[in-house]
Design a protein around this motif. Structure first.
Motif, PDB file in Angstrom:
ATOM      1  N   THR A  65       3.204  19.212  54.564  1.00  0.00           N
ATOM      2  CA  THR A  65       1.794  18.885  54.350  1.00  0.00           C
ATOM      3  C   THR A  65       1.126  18.731  55.707  1.00  0.00           C
ATOM      4  O   THR A  65       1.618  17.988  56.564  1.00  0.00           O
ATOM      5  N   ALA A  66       0.028  19.459  55.901  1.00  0.00           N
ATOM      6  CA  ALA A  66      -0.720  19.366  57.153  1.00  0.00           C
ATOM      7  C   ALA A  66      -1.710  18.211  57.092  1.00  0.00           C
ATOM      8  O   ALA A  66      -2.242  17.885  56.037  1.00  0.00           O
ATOM      9  N   ARG A  67      -1.943  17.605  58.260  1.00  0.00           N
ATOM     10  CA  ARG A  67      -2.887  16.502  58.343  1.00  0.00           C
ATOM     11  C   ARG A  67      -3.763  16.662  59.577  1.00  0.00           C
ATOM     12  O   ARG A  67      -3.265  16.902  60.672  1.00  0.00           O
ATOM     13  N   GLY A  68      -5.080  16.570  59.359  1.00  0.00           N
ATOM     14  CA  GLY A  68      -6.003  16.561  60.482  1.00  0.00           C
ATOM     15  C   GLY A  68      -6.292  15.126  60.866  1.00  0.00           C
ATOM     16  O   GLY A  68      -5.405  14.398  61.302  1.00  0.00           O
ATOM     17  N   ALA A  69      -7.521  14.702  60.650  1.00  0.00           N
ATOM     18  CA  ALA A  69      -7.884  13.325  60.995  1.00  0.00           C
ATOM     19  C   ALA A  69      -7.654  12.358  59.832  1.00  0.00           C
ATOM     20  O   ALA A  69      -7.822  11.157  59.993  1.00  0.00           O
ATOM     21  N   GLY A  70      -7.292  12.889  58.680  1.00  0.00           N
ATOM     22  CA  GLY A  70      -7.024  12.003  57.543  1.00  0.00           C
ATOM     23  C   GLY A  70      -8.264  11.421  56.908  1.00  0.00           C
ATOM     24  O   GLY A  70      -8.197  10.419  56.207  1.00  0.00           O
ATOM     25  N   THR A  71      -9.413  12.059  57.119  1.00  0.00           N
ATOM     26  CA  THR A  71     -10.661  11.540  56.552  1.00  0.00           C
ATOM     27  C   THR A  71     -11.001  12.172  55.206  1.00  0.00           C
ATOM     28  O   THR A  71     -12.052  11.885  54.651  1.00  0.00           O
ATOM     29  N   GLY A  72     -10.127  13.026  54.705  1.00  0.00           N
ATOM     30  CA  GLY A  72     -10.389  13.706  53.440  1.00  0.00           C
ATOM     31  C   GLY A  72     -10.485  12.746  52.271  1.00  0.00           C
ATOM     32  O   GLY A  72      -9.975  11.622  52.319  1.00  0.00           O
TER      33      GLY A  72
END
Lengths: 454, 454
Positions: A65-72
């Motif tokens: 699972t990819a994660r950017g800033a986690g603001t989704g």
């Protein structure tokens, strides 16, 4: 598995998933999606390390699972239990800003506000403002993020010109380019946008930038005759070609919550605070034109039934727009149990709000509404602590939106939160195609298997 | 097979492919693609008849090529030998124009000019002008058509909100809706746009309409210092936010050919006719703003090296823009052997033109250029009667464009004409993905097998 991941990214960039230091990374901001229990969290430094992680995970039969800033807000970055959680936090460089072609080339971990500030040094802007400017470019590509300015500029999909991405089998693909248009085979760029880390992991993004518009005017129009009048006004404003840069609806309780959370006093007469509010910002190259358009806008709003039309001073306008962008946090602070991001035809917004509130009433749930009125994208806050009643409310709300020609998400994405709603309410033939596409690209189910189209 | 097709659409709507009456339907306008020899031509009346044709063809192991108005320039509508050629000519109804949501719902056989005229009755426009307004909506969706106004409005992809389409297995899918935005699973609408009848046959299209802009000003600026100066000017015009509705480059010979074909005399000094020309149209809601912008535009062009800036009278402007739209016919009448539709980064247009002409010189080919300068989309006319030299010229031109970061087609599509160029020059990983997608949707190769991604 630890050793394989350490070989891929360096041992100092792998941490076991049950380590307390990574607990905050195991969920995004979706209210109804519990944190996952990844086996490992890894921080690759570049494309080759992403390839190595994907290959190692696939070889071990573990998902990624990819994660950017986690603001989704849909749980797309919440890992499946036992997965490798791949954070793009170290891939956060702006590789280039090209003011001549008005494009930027960025790594997926770059935050929206960082890119926008860098573009600003060239008189340009990246206008995707999904409400949380610490969101990453990669994350916004994954969700096809929208936001308040989409009514003028379009969503993320309209700005991404090219991608570099890693497939489930470790292949690196390059799509599009610094190209304003392209018609050279099926558009893989567009297929990957909005795929929430389930078809490929994006390692580089080419986006279009826009000229900064220095002139700005903002008006707030409370309507006391019901949301129907707001919907009609929005149609007229867009239809007149006023091209608002913000065109937002807020119901009275949401306006109260937003202003309270931002400690913002607008000085509205008390009887108007509970009205249905339309917040419209105009932006342009020249002050005198924006002023002229603001007068036309005010006349239109008055003619269409606005109780008042407040011309907001620049400071208040900026604060109110920012506060509206943070509405999610305001309703979360107020105790909302779930938020909804349905999109309906622009003209159906008021009808949908009415039906959603009726569904809420039937289940004893409190339903507040705001939304990107110019796009028909409604955000509901649902207050219902009982899980069964909450589920019933949500089911009814989604069904009501679909019945009006809507879709389960306008901009937050499907993620884990809405996967079952999509499976139940989406077009069966289209869903079958999407499943076949997913299986063709990721036959072993390596990429974010719990997310999106299932 | 005749009977199966007659059962599908009625015997009066099936004709054998070798019947002289259908000879004109067996090719589109692509110069280098010979006419196909279909087994049958059929004219379905509605979605169910399209399903029946697809099912009958698949059952017989025969392929299906869809045809709109046949105005395409890449051979996508040219049937494979032995195929069923499915004409959408009878499915030509505008089902609805909704001025409140500013959308139209149309069948695929509707012509662009018919839709635009119908939208005009509501003060709206459908701004996709690919140069041939008799093109069908279905055909422009299949190719992701662009045209002169794409620099302001974007290509077809930016306007299509939803589709109904028939898959190779006869399934009907519905995508998107009357929705300004959507993030609900992979975007099947976007996947089908530009797929040239190889993934599905589109039976209904929902498009976004735009407010008509009544005010217009057009300037023509010849540059005598080379195309580099034109490229630089385009960057500045777009970067300044002038948002031109037309921003076209024409080299001297193309300008001569275009004016001759349209019997148009602009009265340019003879020494300027052979210059590099930039044609820019501004459009807006208010005359005085467009006039003001036109002055800014003229100042910019003068400062950046235009030899003159001609403010064209409305009649001449309209005729020149229309003549430019018909440039394909002009160069075809002048004897062009092939046209090229490469797209490069906007800033690389002049470099590409230079390299393309050098390739032409090396092979004794004459290469003329014009193009949608604001989008970096270059149209070359190649004059070379010898097939081997022509092929060598084209190969060199495509390679030069790709080397500059370009793609084989900006707006005409791949079709049959460019399938081998795409296969040779496209990103191998991305092409492999597109082939997998195609196989997933059409495992038996029923839909237009000779076209596009192969």
């Amino acid at each position: 598995m630890f050793q394989a991941l350490a070989d891929a990214v360096g041992a100092e960039h792998v941490i076991a998933g049950d380590d307390p230091s990574v607990a905050d990374l195991c969920a995004d901001e979706a209210l109804g999606v519990p944190a996952g229990k990844p086996a490992y969290v890894v921080w690759p430094a570049d494309r080759e390390e992403v390839v190595a992680v994907v290959n190692a995970a696939r070889a071990a039969g573990i998902s990624v699972t990819a994660r950017g800033a986690g603001t989704g807000l849909s749980g797309a970055a919440t890992p499946d239990d036992g997965a490798v959680l791949l954070s793009f936090a170290r891939m956060d460089r702006i590789l280039e800003i090209d003011p001549v072609d008005a494009v930027a080339v960025v790594q997926p971990g770059v935050a929206l506000d960082v890119l926008d500030a860098a573009a600003g040094e060239h008189g340009l802007t990246y206008p995707v403002h999904p409400g949380e400017q610490s969101a990453s470019l990669g994350g916004t590509v994954a969700t096809n993020a929208g936001g308040m300015r989409a009514v003028r500029y379009g969503v993320t999909r309209a700005h991404v010109l090219g991608l570099e991405a890693v497939l489930a089998d470790g292949t690196v693909v390059r799509t599009g380019g610094r190209l304003a248009k392209i018609s050279s085979g099926y558009d893989l760029t567009q297929l990957l946008i909005g795929s929430e880390g389930t078809l490929a992991l994006v390692t580089e993004v080419i986006v279009r930038l826009h000229p900064h518009l220095p002139a700005r005017r903002t008006v707030l129009a409370p309507f006391t005759g019901g949301a129907d009048a707001v919907t009609a006004a929005v149609g007229r404003i867009v239809g007149a070609g006023l091209a608002p840069s913000v065109c937002e609806y807020l119901d009275g309780p949401t306006m109260r919550a937003v202003c309270a959370a931002a400690d913002l006093t607008l000085g509205l007469p008390e009887d108007l605070v509970d009205a249905d509010h339309l917040l419209v910002e105009l932006a342009g190259r020249r002050v005198e034109r924006v002023d002229e358009d603001a007068e036309e806008l005010a006349d239109t709003l008055s003619a269409l039934g606005a109780a008042e039309v407040f011309d907001l001073p620049a400071g208040s306008a900026r604060r109110l727009v920012e506060a509206r962008e943070k509405a999610f946090w305001a309703v979360k602070a107020a105790g909302a149990d779930e938020i909804v991001d349905l999109v309906v035809p622009r003209s159906a917004m008021a009808a949908f709000l009415g039906r959603a509130r009726a569904v809420g009433d039937a289940h004893g749930s409190r339903v507040l509404g705001c939304g990107h009125a110019g796009d028909g994208n409604v955000h509901l806050a649902v207050f219902q602590p009982d899980p069964e009643q909450l589920a019933a409310t949500l089911h009814g709300v989604f069904a009501a939106g679909i019945a009006l020609g809507g879709a389960v998400s306008g901009e937050h994405g499907v993620g884990r939160a809405k996967a079952h709603h999509l499976a139940e309410l989406g077009d069966p033939g289209a869903l079958d195609v999407l499943r076949r596409v997913r299986a063709a690209l990721d036959p072993e189910g390596t990429l974010n298997p719990g997310c999106s189209v299932r």
